[in-house]
Write a protein that holds these residues in place. Sequence first.
Motif, mmCIF file in Angstrom:
data_model
loop_
_atom_site.group_PDB
_atom_site.id
_atom_site.type_symbol
_atom_site.label_atom_id
_atom_site.label_comp_id
_atom_site.label_asym_id
_atom_site.label_seq_id
_atom_site.Cartn_x
_atom_site.Cartn_y
_atom_site.Cartn_z
ATOM 1 N N ASN A 253 -9.910 27.794 2.704
ATOM 2 C CA ASN A 253 -10.895 26.806 2.287
ATOM 3 C C ASN A 253 -11.370 27.096 0.865
ATOM 4 O OD1 ASN A 253 -12.656 24.672 2.435
ATOM 5 N ND2 ASN A 253 -14.264 25.839 3.445
ATOM 6 N N TYR A 254 -11.453 26.053 0.058
ATOM 7 C CA TYR A 254 -11.942 26.199 -1.309
ATOM 8 C C TYR A 254 -13.440 25.996 -1.319
ATOM 9 C CZ TYR A 254 -13.207 24.946 -6.067
ATOM 10 O OH TYR A 254 -13.829 24.881 -7.286
ATOM 11 N N LYS A 255 -14.133 26.918 -1.959
ATOM 12 C CA LYS A 255 -15.586 26.823 -2.041
ATOM 13 C C LYS A 255 -16.009 27.065 -3.479
ATOM 14 C CE LYS A 255 -19.860 28.991 -0.411
ATOM 15 N NZ LYS A 255 -20.439 30.083 0.405
ATOM 16 N N PHE A 256 -16.713 26.125 -4.055
ATOM 17 C CA PHE A 256 -17.185 26.255 -5.431
ATOM 18 C C PHE A 256 -18.415 27.152 -5.457
ATOM 19 C CE2 PHE A 256 -20.132 24.779 -8.742
ATOM 20 C CZ PHE A 256 -19.367 25.083 -9.867
ATOM 21 N N ASP A 257 -18.366 28.171 -6.295
ATOM 22 C CA ASP A 257 -19.474 29.120 -6.448
ATOM 23 C C ASP A 257 -20.031 28.955 -7.857
ATOM 24 O OD1 ASP A 257 -21.183 31.293 -6.734
ATOM 25 O OD2 ASP A 257 -19.997 32.562 -5.431
ATOM 26 N N ALA A 258 -21.180 28.309 -7.961
ATOM 27 C CA ALA A 258 -21.776 28.039 -9.273
ATOM 28 C C ALA A 258 -22.144 29.328 -10.002
ATOM 29 C CB ALA A 258 -22.999 27.142 -9.119
ATOM 30 N N ASP A 259 -22.666 30.311 -9.252
ATOM 31 C CA ASP A 259 -23.069 31.570 -9.886
ATOM 32 C C ASP A 259 -21.860 32.310 -10.448
ATOM 33 O OD1 ASP A 259 -25.684 31.088 -9.246
ATOM 34 O OD2 ASP A 259 -25.621 32.197 -7.367
ATOM 35 N N GLU A 260 -20.773 32.325 -9.689
ATOM 36 C CA GLU A 260 -19.573 33.010 -10.154
ATOM 37 C C GLU A 260 -18.975 32.301 -11.365
ATOM 38 O OE1 GLU A 260 -16.918 36.127 -10.140
ATOM 39 O OE2 GLU A 260 -18.737 35.831 -8.954
ATOM 40 N N SER B 150 -13.264 22.088 -12.681
ATOM 41 C CA SER B 150 -14.162 22.103 -11.525
ATOM 42 C C SER B 150 -15.170 20.970 -11.664
ATOM 43 C CB SER B 150 -14.890 23.454 -11.442
ATOM 44 O OG SER B 150 -15.745 23.484 -10.334
ATOM 45 N N PRO B 151 -14.934 19.857 -10.977
ATOM 46 C CA PRO B 151 -15.847 18.708 -11.084
ATOM 47 C C PRO B 151 -17.263 19.026 -10.635
ATOM 48 C CG PRO B 151 -13.769 18.075 -10.069
ATOM 49 C CD PRO B 151 -13.762 19.562 -10.141
ATOM 50 N N ASN B 152 -17.435 20.071 -9.807
ATOM 51 C CA ASN B 152 -18.761 20.417 -9.301
ATOM 52 C C ASN B 152 -19.609 21.196 -10.304
ATOM 53 O OD1 ASN B 152 -18.238 19.232 -6.807
ATOM 54 N ND2 ASN B 152 -17.309 21.106 -5.998
ATOM 55 N N PHE B 153 -18.981 21.644 -11.392
ATOM 56 C CA PHE B 153 -19.730 22.453 -12.350
ATOM 57 C C PHE B 153 -20.691 21.589 -13.156
ATOM 58 C CE2 PHE B 153 -20.144 24.204 -16.683
ATOM 59 C CZ PHE B 153 -20.778 25.393 -16.357
ATOM 60 N N LYS B 154 -21.912 22.092 -13.302
ATOM 61 C CA LYS B 154 -22.929 21.388 -14.083
ATOM 62 C C LYS B 154 -23.011 22.014 -15.472
ATOM 63 C CE LYS B 154 -25.868 19.900 -10.253
ATOM 64 N NZ LYS B 154 -27.231 19.929 -9.683
ATOM 65 N N MET C 297 -29.009 28.084 -4.024
ATOM 66 C CA MET C 297 -29.252 26.784 -3.418
ATOM 67 C C MET C 297 -28.778 26.798 -1.973
ATOM 68 S SD MET C 297 -28.023 24.401 -6.597
ATOM 69 C CE MET C 297 -28.499 22.886 -5.780
ATOM 70 N N SER C 298 -29.286 25.845 -1.218
ATOM 71 C CA SER C 298 -28.938 25.741 0.199
ATOM 72 C C SER C 298 -27.444 25.521 0.364
ATOM 73 C CB SER C 298 -29.709 24.584 0.841
ATOM 74 O OG SER C 298 -29.273 24.373 2.161
ATOM 75 N N LYS C 299 -26.897 26.045 1.462
ATOM 76 C CA LYS C 299 -25.474 25.920 1.751
ATOM 77 C C LYS C 299 -25.053 24.468 1.989
ATOM 78 C CE LYS C 299 -24.573 30.375 1.789
ATOM 79 N NZ LYS C 299 -23.655 31.008 0.824
ATOM 80 N N VAL C 300 -26.010 23.604 2.314
ATOM 81 C CA VAL C 300 -25.645 22.212 2.622
ATOM 82 C C VAL C 300 -25.034 21.524 1.410
ATOM 83 C CG1 VAL C 300 -27.462 22.044 4.364
ATOM 84 C CG2 VAL C 300 -27.924 21.286 2.032
ATOM 85 N N TRP C 301 -25.382 22.010 0.201
ATOM 86 C CA TRP C 301 -24.876 21.345 -1.001
ATOM 87 C C TRP C 301 -23.410 21.671 -1.266
ATOM 88 C CZ3 TRP C 301 -27.709 17.508 -1.882
ATOM 89 C CH2 TRP C 301 -29.104 17.569 -1.708
ATOM 90 N N ASP C 302 -22.845 22.595 -0.458
ATOM 91 C CA ASP C 302 -21.402 22.789 -0.535
ATOM 92 C C ASP C 302 -20.656 21.600 0.064
ATOM 93 O OD1 ASP C 302 -21.862 25.234 -1.649
ATOM 94 O OD2 ASP C 302 -21.711 26.337 0.240
ATOM 95 N N GLU C 303 -21.359 20.825 0.950
ATOM 96 C CA GLU C 303 -20.716 19.696 1.632
ATOM 97 C C GLU C 303 -21.480 18.392 1.422
ATOM 98 O OE1 GLU C 303 -19.067 20.957 5.650
ATOM 99 O OE2 GLU C 303 -20.506 22.567 5.263
ATOM 100 N N MET C 304 -22.468 18.420 0.536
ATOM 101 C CA MET C 304 -23.243 17.234 0.186
ATOM 102 C C MET C 304 -23.219 17.054 -1.325
ATOM 103 S SD MET C 304 -24.915 15.582 2.713
ATOM 104 C CE MET C 304 -25.310 15.786 4.448
#
Length: 651
Positions: free
Chosen positions: A102-109, A141-145, A28-35
């Motif tokens: 900086n913390y970055k959520f990686d969905a694939d990882e 991880s709240p960002n995990f789907k 996915m686009s990198k913008v979704w790391d901050e959107m």
Amino acid sequence: MASSNTPIPVDDGFNEYESSLKHQKSTMSKVWDEMTKLECENKNELKAQCNHCKTIFSAKSSSGTSHLRRHLNSCLKKVNKDITQYTIATKPSPEGVPSIKNYKFDADECRRAISTFIMCGKHSFRTVEEPSFRYMMRIASPNFKNISRHTAARDVLMYYAKERDRVKEELAKAPGLICLTSDNWNSEHTNDEYICITAHWVDKDWKLQKRMIRFRALFPPYDGLNIADELVLCLSQWGIDKKIFSITLDNASYNGVMVSCLKNRFRANRAILCDGAFFQVRCCAHILNLIVKAGLELADDVVGKIRNGIRYIKKSGIRRKRFYDVADKNVCVRWNSTYLMIKSSLYYKDVLDYWGQRDKDYQMFALSNEEWRNVVILCKFLKVFYDVTCIFSGSNYPTTNLYFRGVWKVHKVLLDTVKGPYSFLTPMVKQMQEKFNKYWAEYSLILSCAAILDPRYKLNYVQYCFNTIYGIHASDFVETILCNLRLLFDEYVKKSKSTSSSLAESSNVSNKNPVDSGLDEHNDNSADFVGYFDESNDYKRYLNESSTRSEKSQLDIYLEEPELKLNSQIDVLDYWSKSSVRYNELSLLARDLLAIPISTVASKSAFSMGKKVITPLRSSLKPKTVQAVVCLDDWMRAKGFFNRNWLQKGR
């Protein structure tokens, strides 16, 4: 219409995992790391909110993400970094001050970690749909789907396909030949017959490697021809069908047919050394088990008394408690085998005698003083077999040179015992000798050759061992072993020379000496003799053969050098790695020969893993999924995943 020469695609099972890779979504686009995507009442309308300034934008797929990226580049709030987006590093900086990153959520990882969790823990794919698991992931991880069990299964298959390609590359880069172990296993819950194939080799760093390359359900009939076809197909798929040195098998009847079929196919492809003299290896652990089992059947009187007496005590909770009360509860008894049972009974001899004096029902199991003396002798006799079995079944899979000494000790103790003063052991030992002579009469050619390539043993130790067993006839056995080892060494010398000569010929074509060519054209006297018979090439060949005959081979030089101390602790692969410059061809032979596994423990260990994967609640798993889970577990262990240091370092 396709051409008649166009090959018809066949689903051979190796490419059935490729479909899983097609389901992998693009990053996915990198913008979704901050959107953050917002849910709207109108499902056709999507919104996105900036994590920094909380501004809301349209997020329709038709609009793309360019306007979101432009906003992030100019967002004023983004300049003032939010400290909640940072984490404290686990390791401090060189100055001793904890660093902030900086913390970055990686969905694939995260999905990869879940696949590892399912695979290593043998969890059901349905675990990812359990409310407790989803609650844990939401907190972590709240960002995990959330994903479904079907997605989790597809992720594991995708993970397997990627790791399989990496293992295939490792096999292709193996500098020497590859040895195999193979065994079959029947799942009691699905009644499917599985074959496990494991590859063993020494890598470029002279480290022994092992990888499982097959754990696949077979189609009936489960005979030698069908299994041979499965093996050939597997080796062809992995691209190692011309790199096989040996295969280690147990004594199942169908294995004889399978090996005969494999030898014929490898001979046709000229992919077998010494006409297959070193190709088949019998599982030493299985043979040793047959030998001991045959003997213990005749020693069942005393052993049966001990076993039944223990069952009597363990049957009642009160009796069991009283037993441990008498024993002061100091030692935990483990009945792992007959030897361990006998050894433990000797430890508790006084307790068992005390029990026999006070329990009338137990008196029928009580041993007399003479029987206890026999148990002491039997325990000492079986200890040799127990120690050798531990070596043969070792989890670290030692190199082949270590086995000869163990087999010789077994042979020696059988001969000494049958001639000894303990007549009650004689029938049992004779029964064991019959089994020994059936499988190890000549100590296995491979075991002896591998021992010779151990710098502590060499030829002298092998001669000594055979002298203690066969006396004046020992020289015949030693000569046969040495002759076969020389034939194998010659194969490696020829292979090395053919490789070097092909390189030399390719360089000589472009490097012909112009002076020599001029002499050939203008020397009339030379031309007269050449026209009749040119012996120059034949003379060069004669000189080469003469020098070869006069010079000592690397094998001869190695054998003439003094041995190292017999009980010195060395890494034999490290020895040959350091000796590879001096003994070029011989080190190549040693690398392949020492990698031969002498037992099928590597394959049998996979069956215990298969039992954990195929349970009554998971009996509907597809065979390809079972193979993915079992093989991935083996590959992760090879990478050190279960090592605590690996987990601390991270992947």
